[in-house]
Design a protein around this motif. Structure first.
Motif, mmCIF file in Angstrom:
data_model
loop_
_atom_site.group_PDB
_atom_site.id
_atom_site.type_symbol
_atom_site.label_atom_id
_atom_site.label_comp_id
_atom_site.label_asym_id
_atom_site.label_seq_id
_atom_site.Cartn_x
_atom_site.Cartn_y
_atom_site.Cartn_z
ATOM 1 N N MET A 180 0.844 -1.200 0.000
ATOM 2 C CA MET A 180 0.000 0.000 0.000
ATOM 3 C C MET A 180 0.876 1.246 0.000
ATOM 4 S SD MET A 180 -2.463 -1.456 3.000
ATOM 5 C CE MET A 180 -3.012 0.183 3.459
ATOM 6 N N ARG A 181 0.530 2.210 -0.853
ATOM 7 C CA ARG A 181 1.280 3.460 -0.902
ATOM 8 C C ARG A 181 0.306 4.624 -0.989
ATOM 9 N NH1 ARG A 181 6.359 1.709 -1.423
ATOM 10 N NH2 ARG A 181 6.763 -0.161 -2.678
ATOM 11 N N THR A 182 0.692 5.759 -0.398
ATOM 12 C CA THR A 182 -0.134 6.964 -0.433
ATOM 13 C C THR A 182 -0.196 7.513 -1.854
ATOM 14 O OG1 THR A 182 0.570 7.473 1.813
ATOM 15 C CG2 THR A 182 -0.455 9.249 0.576
ATOM 16 N N GLU A 183 -1.379 7.959 -2.252
ATOM 17 C CA GLU A 183 -1.543 8.561 -3.569
ATOM 18 C C GLU A 183 -0.766 9.876 -3.638
ATOM 19 O OE1 GLU A 183 -2.787 8.905 -7.456
ATOM 20 O OE2 GLU A 183 -3.101 7.203 -6.108
ATOM 21 N N LYS A 184 -0.131 10.129 -4.766
ATOM 22 C CA LYS A 184 0.579 11.387 -4.936
ATOM 23 C C LYS A 184 -0.416 12.537 -4.988
ATOM 24 C CE LYS A 184 4.594 9.494 -7.349
ATOM 25 N NZ LYS A 184 5.422 9.544 -8.584
ATOM 26 N N VAL A 185 -0.134 13.593 -4.242
ATOM 27 C CA VAL A 185 -1.023 14.761 -4.214
ATOM 28 C C VAL A 185 -0.212 16.013 -4.505
ATOM 29 C CG1 VAL A 185 -2.607 13.694 -2.568
ATOM 30 C CG2 VAL A 185 -0.699 15.059 -1.718
ATOM 31 N N ASP A 186 -0.929 17.107 -4.719
ATOM 32 C CA ASP A 186 -0.290 18.403 -4.925
ATOM 33 C C ASP A 186 0.420 18.805 -3.634
ATOM 34 O OD1 ASP A 186 0.045 21.303 -4.867
ATOM 35 O OD2 ASP A 186 -1.031 21.273 -6.777
ATOM 36 N N ALA B 93 2.001 21.543 -2.723
ATOM 37 C CA ALA B 93 1.677 22.886 -2.227
ATOM 38 C C ALA B 93 0.351 22.860 -1.466
ATOM 39 C CB ALA B 93 1.616 23.882 -3.378
ATOM 40 N N PHE B 94 -0.630 22.149 -2.018
ATOM 41 C CA PHE B 94 -1.925 22.033 -1.342
ATOM 42 C C PHE B 94 -1.759 21.319 -0.002
ATOM 43 C CE2 PHE B 94 -5.394 19.038 -0.446
ATOM 44 C CZ PHE B 94 -6.419 19.942 -0.170
ATOM 45 N N ALA B 95 -1.007 20.226 0.000
ATOM 46 C CA ALA B 95 -0.844 19.455 1.231
ATOM 47 C C ALA B 95 -0.127 20.273 2.302
ATOM 48 C CB ALA B 95 -0.067 18.172 0.931
ATOM 49 N N GLU B 96 0.926 20.995 1.924
ATOM 50 C CA GLU B 96 1.674 21.785 2.895
ATOM 51 C C GLU B 96 0.823 22.923 3.462
ATOM 52 O OE1 GLU B 96 5.389 23.094 1.384
ATOM 53 O OE2 GLU B 96 6.207 21.070 1.142
ATOM 54 N N ASP B 97 0.025 23.558 2.603
ATOM 55 C CA ASP B 97 -0.852 24.629 3.079
ATOM 56 C C ASP B 97 -1.882 24.082 4.063
ATOM 57 O OD1 ASP B 97 -1.955 27.430 2.858
ATOM 58 O OD2 ASP B 97 -3.705 26.258 2.171
ATOM 59 N N ILE C 170 -1.587 21.393 5.965
ATOM 60 C CA ILE C 170 -0.908 21.036 7.217
ATOM 61 C C ILE C 170 -0.599 22.282 8.032
ATOM 62 C CG2 ILE C 170 1.238 20.079 8.162
ATOM 63 C CD1 ILE C 170 1.212 18.084 5.820
ATOM 64 N N ASP C 171 -0.170 23.355 7.365
ATOM 65 C CA ASP C 171 0.128 24.599 8.074
ATOM 66 C C ASP C 171 -1.099 25.118 8.818
ATOM 67 O OD1 ASP C 171 2.793 24.838 7.548
ATOM 68 O OD2 ASP C 171 2.538 26.016 5.718
ATOM 69 N N ARG C 172 -2.285 25.030 8.178
ATOM 70 C CA ARG C 172 -3.505 25.561 8.801
ATOM 71 C C ARG C 172 -4.012 24.655 9.916
ATOM 72 N NH1 ARG C 172 -7.506 25.405 5.494
ATOM 73 N NH2 ARG C 172 -6.552 24.645 3.579
ATOM 74 N N LEU C 173 -3.854 23.345 9.730
ATOM 75 C CA LEU C 173 -4.388 22.403 10.717
ATOM 76 C C LEU C 173 -3.478 22.233 11.918
ATOM 77 C CD1 LEU C 173 -5.826 19.595 8.429
ATOM 78 C CD2 LEU C 173 -7.116 21.299 9.696
ATOM 79 N N MET C 174 -2.150 22.175 11.657
ATOM 80 C CA MET C 174 -1.181 21.884 12.726
ATOM 81 C C MET C 174 0.034 22.772 12.579
ATOM 82 S SD MET C 174 -1.423 17.705 12.845
ATOM 83 C CE MET C 174 -0.572 17.634 14.429
ATOM 84 N N PRO C 175 -0.104 24.063 12.864
ATOM 85 C CA PRO C 175 1.047 24.974 12.706
ATOM 86 C C PRO C 175 2.230 24.617 13.590
ATOM 87 C CG PRO C 175 -0.751 26.031 13.905
ATOM 88 C CD PRO C 175 -1.297 24.746 13.370
ATOM 89 N N GLU C 176 1.972 23.891 14.696
ATOM 90 C CA GLU C 176 3.085 23.552 15.592
ATOM 91 C C GLU C 176 4.081 22.611 14.927
ATOM 92 O OE1 GLU C 176 -0.323 20.739 16.533
ATOM 93 O OE2 GLU C 176 -0.051 22.854 16.069
ATOM 94 N N LEU C 177 3.659 21.886 13.871
ATOM 95 C CA LEU C 177 4.590 21.024 13.151
ATOM 96 C C LEU C 177 5.711 21.823 12.524
ATOM 97 C CD1 LEU C 177 2.320 18.385 11.333
ATOM 98 C CD2 LEU C 177 3.826 18.017 13.275
ATOM 99 N N ARG C 178 5.363 22.987 11.987
ATOM 100 C CA ARG C 178 6.380 23.843 11.357
ATOM 101 C C ARG C 178 7.336 24.380 12.420
ATOM 102 N NH1 ARG C 178 6.489 21.991 6.487
ATOM 103 N NH2 ARG C 178 4.511 22.210 5.373
ATOM 104 N N THR C 179 6.798 24.733 13.582
ATOM 105 C CA THR C 179 7.647 25.249 14.648
ATOM 106 C C THR C 179 8.623 24.177 15.137
ATOM 107 O OG1 THR C 179 5.854 26.695 15.363
ATOM 108 C CG2 THR C 179 7.662 26.345 16.915
#
Length: 502
Positions: free
Chosen positions: A479-485, A487-491, A493-502
């Protein structure tokens, strides 16, 4: 090949460590008996800096003003720097070592010109003999020799006594000329202090120093030996590298430094020694006299038993003005040998791939005493390939003859990730089909699990995807994750869990 400036001496390397925030001096008194090891181990486990103990205590002679330097290669970054490269340059250096073992002739002018750095490095190995050297500014000979004046550590509570742990032991074979440095062997061997002018050389039979000693002892002659304490990092690491037999460690250090090594005639033995070292112990190893060496704490995490090894009579101790004493400890990983071993693992990969091309990656877990277990990732193409690779590894280099277990995985598995390895073992390995056991094969005699000294079994585990005649069942699809955009995924993640970037 070299991307960092040369370090002609240990002090040049220490200056680089200080300039990069990787050097600390300790003014408080610290005992050479057990205390330094405890401090060193704690700092190494924290990926800490090189330490210089300016006030060593517990020295048998009473007082010592020679500082002790430890943790020189306590991080992989400093090991790479000692070789003259950043961590990113290790792959190119590994390719150079592979070319030394199996050079290929250039096919055309452009190819020949591309070999110029290698040619220049080879020319740099020609030693330059000098008449005077810093390491001989002070010379204590014969009756003036007193090893108890050196801050030699006693590392572990049950150790038999003081132990020299970072010596570069220089020997040459009988029949060679003293100025023929290309015939020299330089190895790092454990050296026990017996008394004020005698040492015990722990030479294992397969090592170069032991072979040279046999060449002299067979004729009833004593072996000239020089023990270098505090050499430049290129010499230290060359003495530890598994170089081809025809390559002298002393001269190869010149290739690493891209400078001709400076050697000076020793004062009391017919040998050349590094001119820019801190301390040199000169003497003769008896053809027949032995003494019980040990017990000492070893890289296995256990004390090894006392065994007889040859005795060296020290005839001179030379050193520079205000010398430094370089030391380390050996014990259950992590220790400096294990960290050096990780870097050497990476350097050896191009050589291994040249012999076994289907190897994608290889890892020797440091926690497994650096070489007892190997995880090898291969590009699997046909049935039985994993077993062929495992047997090839066991027979390829002397180091792998002591590897008691090899786990083979596919190239999609990260061999440095225990979770990946566990998943491969759980889903791609059947104990009744994929386990290979060999009996009565060579083994490090310090392995107490071996039923007989020097002989033990080998275990090979095939945790690769089974193909063709290896299985009668249809194999599952990973099983492998489907390739996604991205830029969309990073944006998101930034909105949902900003502490990950920190």
């Amino acid at each position: 090949m070299r991307t960092l400036p040369p370090y002609p001496s240990l002090r040049h390397f220490l200056k680089w460590c200080e300039e990069t925030g990787q050097f600390r001096r300790i003014a408080e008194p610290v005992s050479v008996r057990h205390q330094m090891t405890a401090v060193h181990r704690a700092v190494l486990e924290a990926n800490g800096p090189v330490l210089q103990f300016d006030t060593p205590t517990g020295v048998p002679s009473g007082q010592c003003d020679i500082p002790v330097v430890v943790n020189l290669f306590g991080t992989s970054e400093r090991v790479a720097a000692g070789l003259g490269v950043s961590s990113d340059g290790l792959d190119d250096l590994g390719a150079f070592l592979a070319a030394l073992r199996a050079p290929t002739p250039p096919g055309r002018l452009r190819d020949a010109l591309s070999r110029w750095p290698m040619l220049k490095a080879a020319l740099s190995t020609r030693p330059k003999q000098v008449k005077a050297a810093a390491v001989q500014q002070v010379c204590n000979c014969e009756a003036d020799v007193d090893l108890s004046a050196l801050p030699i550590q006693t590392h572990w509570p049950r150790d038999a006594g003081p132990l020299i742990t970072w010596p570069v032991v220089i020997t040459r074979p009988r029949g060679s000329e003293p100025d023929a440095a290309q015939t020299y062997n330089a190895g790092v061997y454990r050296v026990q202090v017996l008394d004020r002018n005698r040492l015990i050389m722990r030479w294992l039979p397969h090592r170069g120093g032991a072979a040279h000693h046999r060449s002299w002892a067979q004729h009833g002659e004593k072996t000239p030996v020089a023990i270098v304490l505090g050499a430049n990092p290129a010499t230290l690491l060359s003495a530890a590298l598994p170089l081809p037999e025809m390559v002298s460690e002393l001269t190869f250090a010149g290739a690493l430094n891209q400078n001709r090594p400076r050697l000076v005639p020793a004062k009391s033995v017919p040998l050349l020694v590094p001119a820019d070292a801190e301390i040199v112990l000169e003497g003769w190893v008896s053809p027949s006299e032995t003494a019980p060496e040990g017990p000492f704490g070893d890289h296995t995490g256990y004390y090894n038993p006392a065994e007889p090894f040859p005795v060296m009579h020290v005839t001179a101790v030379t050193h520079c003005e205000a010398p430094l004493y370089l030391s380390t400890y050996t014990g259950r990983p992590p220790d400096e040998p294990a960290i050096i071993g990780e870097v050497f693992n990476r350097l050896a990969l191009p050589t291994i791939r040249a012999q076994i091309p289907e190897i994608h990656d290889l890892w020797l877990p440091p926690a497994a005493c650096s070489y007892r277990i190997a995880i090898v990732a291969i590009d699997k193409r046909y049935p039985g390939q994993a077993r062929r690779v495992m047997m090839a590894l066991w027979g390829m280099l002397p180091q792998f003859s002591y590897t008691k277990m090899i786990v083979a995985v596919d190239a999609d598995i990260d061999p440095r990730n225990w979770d990946d390895i566990a998943w491969a073992l759980a889903t791609r390995m059947d104990p009744g089909r994929d386990v290979m056991i060999l009996d009565r094969t060579p083994m490090d005699y310090l392995d107490f699990a071996s039923p007989e000294p020097g002989l033990a079994g080998k275990l090979g585990i095939d945790a690769t995807t089974k193909t063709g005649s290896e299985t009668g069942r249809e194999w599952g699809t990973v099983m492998r994750t489907e390739k996604v955009d991205h830029a969309f995924a990073e944006d998101l993640i930034d909105r949902l869990m900003p502490e990950l970037r920190t």
